[in-house]
Enzyme design. Sequence first.
Site, PDB file in Angstrom:
ATOM      1  N   GLN A   1       0.827  -1.205   0.000  1.00 14.91           N
ATOM      2  CA  GLN A   1       0.000   0.000   0.000  1.00 14.91           C
ATOM      3  C   GLN A   1       0.866   1.262   0.000  1.00 14.91           C
ATOM      4  O   GLN A   1       0.352   2.353  -0.187  1.00 14.91           O
ATOM      5  CB  GLN A   1      -0.940   0.004   1.212  1.00 14.91           C
ATOM      6  CG  GLN A   1      -2.060  -1.022   1.106  1.00 14.91           C
ATOM      7  CD  GLN A   1      -3.056  -0.970   2.252  1.00 14.91           C
ATOM      8  OE1 GLN A   1      -3.250  -1.974   2.933  1.00 14.91           O
ATOM      9  NE2 GLN A   1      -3.694   0.165   2.480  1.00 14.91           N
TER      10      GLN A   1
ATOM     11  N   ARG B   1      -9.438  -0.241   7.108  1.00 14.86           N
ATOM     12  CA  ARG B   1     -10.311   0.731   6.455  1.00 14.86           C
ATOM     13  C   ARG B   1     -10.656   1.873   7.401  1.00 14.86           C
ATOM     14  O   ARG B   1     -11.823   2.222   7.595  1.00 14.86           O
ATOM     15  CB  ARG B   1     -11.587   0.064   5.961  1.00 14.86           C
ATOM     16  CG  ARG B   1     -12.234   0.853   4.819  1.00 14.86           C
ATOM     17  CD  ARG B   1     -13.418   0.128   4.268  1.00 14.86           C
ATOM     18  NE  ARG B   1     -13.938   0.790   3.083  1.00 14.86           N
ATOM     19  CZ  ARG B   1     -14.433   0.138   2.041  1.00 14.86           C
ATOM     20  NH1 ARG B   1     -14.448  -1.162   2.015  1.00 14.86           N
ATOM     21  NH2 ARG B   1     -14.911   0.793   1.019  1.00 14.86           N
ATOM     22  N   CYS B   2      -9.622   2.428   8.012  1.00 14.67           N
ATOM     23  CA  CYS B   2      -9.866   3.604   8.846  1.00 14.67           C
ATOM     24  C   CYS B   2      -8.561   4.353   8.964  1.00 14.67           C
ATOM     25  O   CYS B   2      -7.516   3.879   8.554  1.00 14.67           O
ATOM     26  CB  CYS B   2     -10.385   3.223  10.231  1.00 14.67           C
ATOM     27  SG  CYS B   2      -9.129   2.861  11.449  1.00 14.67           S
TER      28      CYS B   2
ATOM     29  N   GLU C   1     -13.066   5.261   3.922  1.00 10.30           N
ATOM     30  CA  GLU C   1     -13.078   4.507   5.166  1.00 10.30           C
ATOM     31  C   GLU C   1     -14.231   4.850   6.089  1.00 10.30           C
ATOM     32  O   GLU C   1     -14.547   4.078   6.996  1.00 10.30           O
ATOM     33  CB  GLU C   1     -11.735   4.722   5.857  1.00 10.30           C
ATOM     34  CG  GLU C   1     -10.627   4.283   4.926  1.00 10.30           C
ATOM     35  CD  GLU C   1      -9.249   4.653   5.382  1.00 10.30           C
ATOM     36  OE1 GLU C   1      -8.327   3.890   5.118  1.00 10.30           O
ATOM     37  OE2 GLU C   1      -9.084   5.704   5.998  1.00 10.30           O
TER      38      GLU C   1
END
Lengths: 806, 277
Positions: A237, A384-385, A760
């Site tokens: 990522q 996802r945050c 997110e």
Amino acid sequence: MTDQTMTPEERAASLEGMGCRRKRVEDVRFTQGKGNYVDDIKLPGMLFGAFVRSPYAHARVKSINADAAKALPGVVAVLTAEDLAPLGLHWMPTLAGDKQMVLADGKVLFQGQEVAFVVAEDRYTAADAVELVEVEYEELPVVTDPFRALEPDAPVLREDIKDQKEGAHGPRKHHNHIFTWEQGDREATEKVLEEADVVAEEMIYYHRTHPCPLETCGCVASMDKVTGKLTVWGTFQAPHAIRTVVSLISGIAEHNIRIISPDIGGGFGNKVGAYPGYVCSVVASIVTGRPVKWVENRMENLMSTAFARDYWMKGRIAATKDGRITGLWCHVTADHGGFDACADPTKFPAGFFNICTGSYDIPVAYLCVDGVYTNKAPGGVAYRCSFRVTEAAYFIERMIEVLAIELGMDAAELRRINFIRKDQFPYKSALGWEYDSGDYHTAWEKALKAVDYEGLRREQAQRIEEFKAGKTRKLLGIGLSHFTEIVGAGPVKNCDILGLGMFDSCEIRIHPTGSAIARLGTISQGQGHATTFAQILASELGIPASDITVEEGDTDTAPYGLGTYGSRSTPVAGAATAMAARKIRAKAQMIAAYLLEVHDDDVEWDVDRFVVKGNPERFKTMKEIAFAAYNQAIPGLEPGLEAVSYYDPPNMTYPFRAYICVMEIDVDTGEWQVRQFYALDDCGTRINPMIIEGQVHGGLTEALAIAMGQEIAYDEMGNVKTGTLMDFFIPTAWETPNYITDHTVTPSPHHPIGAKGVGESPNVGGVPAFSNAVHDAFRAFGLRQAHMPHDHWRIWQIAENLGLHA
Amino acid sequence: MIPAGFAYHRPADVASAIAVLQEHGDEARVLAGGHSLIPMMKLRMAAPAHLVDLQDIAELRGIEIGADAVTIGAMVTQHDLIAHEGLAEALPIIREAALQIADPQVRYKGTIGGNVANGDPGNDMPGLMQCLDATYTLAGPDGTREVKAREFYEAAYFTAREDDEILTRITIPRPAAGTGWAYEKVKRKIGDYATAAAAVLVGKGTASVAMTNLADTPVWSEAASAALAAGDVEGCVAAMLEAIDPVEDNRGPVAFKKHAAGVVLRRAIARAQSRAG
């Protein structure tokens, strides 16, 4: 219709720029099975690596005998810590300032830990060889409970640092303690708590779970001994940061390392960190002189690469009798597993958890987080945050509900009277953030109206009567959630990872015929960057989005950036894109003025062209300007039309949301059904509404999974109980409800295009909405707090504890 | 997730398949749809040296609807069961149950024979077959024999089938006209085994009740069936709760499973009774 006859609006629409529901250009290859993922990469002579992993959660490694494995035809090498030690690679630094074993160095600290790395001609031989490696273990006492880990007589987990009193984030107070992180004003907060009319206190647990991307982690490392150049294709990522890390730990000069993130099948934070598999593949390639591929299977992914959450959050919230919140106190016991491998900005060992005052105007607050080692897998990534924001949102949105119970108030009303008002922005929070913008009341009223909140409450009251009368066994829960995120890390002055400032970048080249390529320091894992960044450029440059290629993920070609996680691509790289485009437009203006034989200031921008002020018949389109940039000698200007921008954001962005979930719950079987889910998102300027809706659907479905069943659970021996998709809940279309999406638009005042990030939010705010629905269903029967996940038996347990089965 | 090496056999008839089993004894396993065995092999919890794939054996296929009984070949898939209109008319409970097994992709491959022969207490068909009083035909080196579904299951993964036998056919008596039926299942999610499932037949003075995944075998209860035949629903539930013996797992503790079992059984009875006539 030609260029000449189109209105400015028609010309703008034909660009498919910002605001357009443009179809995702990536999906043509993804939906046809033509993506190119790490496991699709095949190189001549490529070997395959596989791990021998520990079956024990805590054990001493007495001996490793790889003779039988090495004797198997097709096995090229078996690496152990002993082999890596001379290179100094048996341990590696983590992003959190700790270090982690690459291969077991004398002991193992979690089930599934990497013990040896087998390298073979093919993956089948590698799998057979893994079975043949004999490891002798001596079991040690296992600690899976972070509170037990901090008891004086708890077993020492990290013998390598047991006498070290100072950690990466300050003093350590116990041999299993990692750090203490304090924010806010303790004294003032405790005084408010003492003097308050009402104090609600609760322990809120956000259980351990896992991002579980569809594609697991993996890489192909290829050392070319002739050129001295190392190429690594991987599920990264943050490819540029990985390059720097590889250089720092391997000693290979950074220009000799090329990191490529090809198509990535979802990341959700799981692919931010560095894993032993990457290091072992690189070493194996250097040792053998051949490319080496390593790809996790699903169980390895769930058991060993980065988990998320696992926060025990003790809260106290103070209020006046009429519901004005006067203070918030929070202590977190953070279970980090065997190594501290959280992926947070360096100065934030608990990420941005100090956004835990949420959407509320809370005058004083205090936060203390203690990080703890246990015999569980390392990680603690932002699933996802944005760096522990989801834990913070869950904490405050549960505390608000608990306070509402304490006050006997409606939870929607309690939120309404405590929201930060529109006129208070920019708002300085008690825990140190400056919220850039917001209009919470408008969003909240819109959401309540959309679901007919009052009507729902009447229906719920009636249902309770029917339940009490024995006419139904189903209860109705109304789950509320209003949350504020902090995304877009971040300003270089306070955000870095391993010393690398968290700016991001975009480089744009306009080709002579007026099409373009843009390269960014980020990397899409399914977010649709090739679609949306082209839309930003289309609007900024007047070039059709379909004429713009967006490329990311190759460190030899893309400008340096910190990658994609924490909803930072649009806030940071998206801003860099706009800024680079504006540099190009500034040069284009000079070229246009030259071609039109007027002064620079006498032309103005009009969708896709510069026109002479007051004389719109005279103009030069970007296409014409681009050609001129390459074929005309323009006095005072270099040829060509390109620009690069490195954007250091002045602040984070603060998107906010109002979510409402209506859930039917069977008190006997624990079965649940989401009858309605309304999601209002305010992510500022909306670049592609369709992609936003897709992100909201996806994130809400992850949130549903987390709240209603998804977990990484351990037994007391440290065995992972949920290591396959039989037990680890991934919703299918069957379990996924319909979502109603809606929005308000409050642009970020400091972002060049006003965008705030969206990917997110639905995971962050969805979890409290689903969980609050479960709690709300039982509120009338006396429930205050029940820990997630709310799977069938735990819902049944709530009803059982409340005497509803009698 | 890569299995250990194995030899692959693909016989064209039952006799050849049995010959392979005879030759290799417990080193060999038959492969039907593979949805239980293949994952176990990938986890290396099963490592048969010889895999005998039954998919080419035509005599193991086909559904026959007779006047008194239905017979189903072992290699009939769950999807075939769902799609067969004659079966839906003769034994609608089979379609209702099959639709609650896994997901369409699994049902295209998973077979009724594999489902009943594996002895996995989580599988739905064994309990249903006990409820329906089915008979299994086992073919071995010495010919065929018949075993009642109610007598087939000994413990988890242990059945009356010998290592060199193949379950070839299932014969199910057709219930009397007017018999009500229901298959009710509670599970955590699509693809999961039952937390609790119940198969119920109820007619005039007759009933049959079996449950799934609540013991190490499917549970058909004579006492529960007799109580329901006499119209005593609470007696039926009480007898069944006596008969089951669930264990704690990720689906929940024993007390929850017992509670859920009672609820599921009552639901199944209510639906079956509503269909009786």
